[in-house]
Write an enzyme that holds these catalytic residues in place. Structure first.
Site, short mmCIF file in Angstrom:
data_model
loop_
_atom_site.label_atom_id
_atom_site.label_comp_id
_atom_site.label_asym_id
_atom_site.label_seq_id
_atom_site.Cartn_x
_atom_site.Cartn_y
_atom_site.Cartn_z
N HIS A 1 14.27 35.50 -12.98
CA HIS A 1 15.59 36.09 -12.85
C HIS A 1 16.09 36.07 -11.41
O HIS A 1 17.19 35.58 -11.15
CB HIS A 1 15.77 37.46 -13.49
CG HIS A 1 17.22 37.77 -13.50
ND1 HIS A 1 18.09 37.18 -14.41
CD2 HIS A 1 17.99 38.44 -12.63
CE1 HIS A 1 19.33 37.53 -14.11
NE2 HIS A 1 19.30 38.30 -13.03
N TYR B 1 19.62 34.44 -8.60
CA TYR B 1 20.33 35.05 -7.48
C TYR B 1 20.06 34.30 -6.18
O TYR B 1 20.91 34.27 -5.29
CB TYR B 1 20.02 36.55 -7.39
CG TYR B 1 20.72 37.27 -8.49
CD1 TYR B 1 20.07 37.52 -9.70
CD2 TYR B 1 22.06 37.60 -8.37
CE1 TYR B 1 20.75 38.11 -10.75
CE2 TYR B 1 22.74 38.21 -9.41
CZ TYR B 1 22.09 38.45 -10.60
OH TYR B 1 22.76 39.02 -11.64
N HIS C 1 25.80 28.93 -21.01
CA HIS C 1 25.90 29.96 -19.96
C HIS C 1 25.44 29.45 -18.61
O HIS C 1 26.16 29.56 -17.61
CB HIS C 1 25.07 31.18 -20.37
CG HIS C 1 24.80 32.13 -19.24
ND1 HIS C 1 25.76 32.96 -18.71
CD2 HIS C 1 23.68 32.35 -18.52
CE1 HIS C 1 25.23 33.67 -17.72
NE2 HIS C 1 23.98 33.32 -17.58
N PHE C 2 24.24 28.87 -18.56
CA PHE C 2 23.79 28.51 -17.21
C PHE C 2 24.44 27.24 -16.69
O PHE C 2 24.42 26.98 -15.49
CB PHE C 2 22.26 28.49 -17.08
CG PHE C 2 21.50 27.50 -17.91
CD1 PHE C 2 20.69 27.96 -18.94
CD2 PHE C 2 21.54 26.14 -17.65
CE1 PHE C 2 19.96 27.06 -19.72
CE2 PHE C 2 20.82 25.24 -18.42
CZ PHE C 2 20.03 25.70 -19.46
N HIS C 3 25.08 26.47 -17.58
CA HIS C 3 25.87 25.36 -17.03
C HIS C 3 27.16 25.87 -16.41
O HIS C 3 27.76 25.19 -15.57
CB HIS C 3 26.13 24.28 -18.09
CG HIS C 3 24.97 23.36 -18.26
ND1 HIS C 3 23.92 23.62 -19.11
CD2 HIS C 3 24.66 22.19 -17.64
CE1 HIS C 3 23.02 22.64 -19.02
NE2 HIS C 3 23.44 21.76 -18.13
N ARG D 1 18.55 25.46 -28.55
CA ARG D 1 18.51 24.69 -27.30
C ARG D 1 17.20 23.93 -27.23
O ARG D 1 16.32 24.11 -28.06
CB ARG D 1 18.61 25.66 -26.12
CG ARG D 1 17.44 26.64 -26.07
CD ARG D 1 17.54 27.63 -24.93
NE ARG D 1 17.38 27.02 -23.64
CZ ARG D 1 16.97 27.68 -22.56
NH1 ARG D 1 16.69 28.97 -22.64
NH2 ARG D 1 16.88 27.07 -21.40
N ARG D 2 17.05 23.08 -26.20
CA ARG D 2 15.78 22.40 -25.93
C ARG D 2 15.23 21.69 -27.17
O ARG D 2 14.04 21.74 -27.43
CB ARG D 2 14.74 23.41 -25.42
CG ARG D 2 15.13 24.02 -24.09
CD ARG D 2 14.12 25.04 -23.63
NE ARG D 2 14.03 25.04 -22.19
CZ ARG D 2 13.18 25.79 -21.49
NH1 ARG D 2 12.35 26.60 -22.13
NH2 ARG D 2 13.16 25.72 -20.18
#
Lengths: 545, 156, 54
Positions: free
Chosen positions: A221, A225, A372-374, A437-438
């Protein structure tokens, strides 16, 4: 008098930036192929697997592109603001770190492409990769520690020589970023060095799976950041200068970074909400801590808009949103990071949903998460980094950004946003429909639910191909910037607004903040870890590819 | 530290909104039993799953009226048993472990979505109101055959 | 030579002069409220999906 960037430091910075974009290019080829496979447009030749490509894509994009760009960018700002040149020891540490990471990266990529580490960038046990994969990862992490030490060293020397003075904001934020990294990587280092390397060599037969995952996500996590904070450095410190405005509040900017240091680490369980071996109580507790880390981003949103509004009103804007039009939209050094800021709105909203305890069941391991993470790293952070390159490369190499390159930069930013809209938009939607996913191309024996997902996969593939054009264009732009006309480019560092309050000294009392950070980590993890060490049964390893 | 009054207002609103979300989630979890999966910690020796009860006899059995217990084992690349059948309106308690690597266990269109880890036993319950053939799939990468790993649950 | 001093626009003001007007930030406030609304609407949307699937 314009301060010219030190040439030797420039070499260190450029080495990092170019390596980062090389990783982006290779990772981008993999990503485009993945999209085309899932969209049913291509079948891969027999010797390339979907999951090998996916492993390479994750490692190169999420670990290599990011880490190298970040370290290069931070070193540039530390050199510029803490004396105009790196101390010899700091520069040496920067180079040793770079070389160590690069040896690790090369070994890692080779092992992945040889098919001996098809474990994805999260390398979950008990899937067992070649020990050289784990050794490669360890080298990348250790190299990054050395790089961090160089930044700490330069900062500490500056503080000794300037006692009583407030540190430059860029340098302060760089120190927070690398402290965060240092603390976070302890988890993955223990997992890799203590658990996985001995086990993959066969010196130990079994591995504690729950513990390994917990150590990974203790790191995983704050990793995001580590990506976000350098983008925030650009938004807080650089963008005000580029638009011709002022930094809204020096103290609130520092406070937001300290809040990230405190609350981005004791929260790894929100990536493990659907797992056994962790009680509901501790999952919820870390969800509460996770929600606290949203606050500094809410503060940042306010600061950004405030910077823009104060600048616009100083230029005469009167209506509610009229100041918006006074921003330099045609300047890629503003436009690309701004699009990163804008897209952080849906990106962050999605993150809040992901962390919402039992609600995570709707999205866990679906393509929603990939969508989301893209948005977060692959758009907000990436576009900000691209925007930085347009002034950073000229500033550290003694060149200038030309109007033509600026225009190409605007075009590249728009292409990226269009491609991401199609790809991430489809991913979010089809993820809500349950699409995992994946996962390589499949229709699950033509199950009607799975067949319904296919049109979204086609949209994802098209989005991915558009993004690949964007990758080619940014790589072209970087090469063009390296060959741009010679000249002087100022390193853009914002000044603080008159309306900002003087900065309280306690914001730089590192002992206090680190103490609180460590206390929160111990509070959030001690009891669950003891439970894991006492009550888990270890598992043997498997090679399932 | 002094904050602009509108920043104070914004942070108050933002934090209040987050607090409301947390209260809703916390109440549902701790007063209404709507927790994340696997609330109780049960372990099993991952090298001996097939010999350890209840996994020595995977399958579905009726516990009471409209209430079933499904004991399943995930492996690379499928689930035992291969299919399940229950009448509509039944509640099924799933009890699942892995005999090899980490797998997913997700029933498309429901909130059944949990991780299956060797050494651990995962639990979740679901009431199947609507009839149909539900797709149960592995959504955690587990190896070359991951995209084929599925099962079906027929609700009549 | 670089300036190591905190990069303020002016010296720290004398306390009596500090009773200045706060800057006008109503556009900022409106913008962040829109952001908050986006978060709320998307969260509630997924929450409803969760509830209907339960």
């Amino acid at each position: 008098m314009k301060q010219l960037f030190d040439r030797n430091d420039g070499k260190l910075v450029i080495a990092h930036i170019l390596f980062a974009f090389a990783a982006l290019l290779i990772g981008g080829i993999a990503g485009m192929l993945q999209g085309m496979v899932r969209g049913g447009m291509v079948t891969l030749p027999a010797n390339i697997g979907y999951y090998e490509l996916l492993t390479a894509h994750g490692v190169l994009m999420a670990l290599i592109f990011t880490t190298y760009f970040i370290i290069g960018f931070l070193y540039s700002g530390v050199s510029h603001t803490l004396g105009g040149r790196l101390l010899p020891a700091a520069r040496k540490l920067g180079w040793i770190g770079y070389l160590t990471m690069s040896v690790g990266t090369v070994i890692g990529v080779i092992v992945i492409l040889l098919g001996k580490a098809t474990v994805l960038y999260t390398f979950y046990a008990p899937m067992k990769a070649s020990p050289w994969f784990y050794i490669a990862l360890a080298l990348v992490v250790i190299g990054s520690w050395l790089s961090g030490f160089g930044i700490f060293y330069q900062y500490r020397k500056w503080r000794k020589n300037n006692s009583g003075k407030l540190s430059p904001l860029f340098a302060f934020m760089s120190v927070v970023t690398m402290l965060l990294w240092q603390i976070a990587t302890i988890g993955v280092a223990i997992e890799v060095v203590v658990q996985l390397i001995p086990w993959s060599f066969g010196w130990v037969d079994t591995v504690n799976v729950v513990l390994s995952r917990t150590l990974f996500w203790y790191f995983g996590h704050p990793l995001v950041y580590f990506w976000l904070l350098p983008a925030y450095i650009c938004w807080y410190v650089v963008i005000p200068k580029i638009i011709g405005g002022k930094i809204f509040s020096d103290s609130l900017a520092r406070l937001s970074f300290l809040l990230f240091l405190l609350f981005s680490i004791p929260v790894g369980f929100h990536h493990q909400l659907m797992e056994p071996g962790i009680s509901s109580f501790w999952k919820y507790l870390q969800v509460v801590l996770t929600f606290m880390v949203i606050v500094p981003s809410l503060m940042t949103a306010f600061s950004m808009f405030a910077t823009f509004e104060m600048h616009g009103r100083a230029k005469g804007a009167r209506s509610l949103f009229g100041w918006f039009r006074m921003l330099p939209w045609k300047d890629v050094r503003f436009f690309a990071p701004f699009m990163g800021m804008l897209i952080f709105i849906p990106a962050g909203a999605g993150g809040i949903i992901n962390a919402s305890n039992q609600m995570n069941a709707v999205v866990h391991n679906t393509l929603w998460v990939t969508g989301h993470f893209h948005l977060t790293v692959a758009t907000s952070v990436a576009l900000t980094f691209f925007g930085i390159a347009y002034w950073l490369i000229p500033a550290v190499t003694g060149r200038v950004l030309t109007p033509k390159m600026n225009r190409l930069g605007i075009i590249q930013t728009i292409i990226w946003c269009v491609g991401m809209f199609f790809m991430s938009g489809s991913m979010h939607t089809v993820g809500l429909l349950g699409d995992p996913r994946r996962t390589a191309y499949t229709t699950y024996d033509d199950h009607p639910d799975a067949v319904l997902w296919m049109p979204y996969h086609v949209a994802m593939a098209i989005g991915g191909m558009i993004l690949f054009v964007g990758v080619l264009l940014i790589v072209y732009n970087v090469i063009a910037l390296m060959r741009a006309p010679k000249g002087e480019t100022e390193y853009p560092i914002g000044e603080v607004s008159e309306a900002s309050e003087p900065t309280p000294r306690y914001l730089e009392r590192w002992g206090i903040w680190l103490g609180i950070a460590v206390a929160l980590i111990l509070f959030a993890y001690t009891i669950p870890l003891i439970d894991m060490l006492n009550n888990t049964v270890n598992s043997p390893g498997y090679v399932t590819w | 530290m002094h904050l602009h009054r509108l920043e104070k207002a914004w942070l108050t609103i933002g934090i209040a909104m987050l607090a409301i979300f947390l209260i809703v989630l916390g109440t549902m979890a701790f007063s209404m039993g709507v927790t994340p999966p696997s609330a109780h910690h049960h372990t099993v020796d991952p090298a001996n799953v097939a010999k350890t009860a209840p996994f020595d006899n995977p399958g579905i059995k009726q516990v009471s009226d409209k209430h079933y217990e499904a004991v399943m084992v995930a492996y690379a690349f499928g689930y035992t048993p291969q299919t399940l059948e229950v009448p509509a309106g039944s509640t099924v308690d799933f009890i699942v472990t892995s005999s090899d690597v980490v797998h997913g266990f997700a029933i498309v269109g429901t909130n059944v979505n949990m991780m299956i880890e060797p050494g651990e036993v995962s639990h979740i319950s679901h009431k199947f109101d609507k009839p149909g053939t539900y797709l149960l799939l592995c959504n955690e990468y587990c190896g070359t055959g991951h995209e084929y790993m599925k099962s079906t649950i027929v609700v009549k | 030579m670089s300036d190591f001093r905190p990069q303020l626009g002016q010296q720290t003001p004398i306390p009596q002069e500090q009773k200045k007007q706060e800057p006008v930030l109503k556009g900022t406030f409106a913008a962040v409220l829109l952001l908050g609304a986006f978060i709320a609407i998307s969260w509630i949307g997924v929450f409803l999906i969760f509830m209907t699937r339960n």
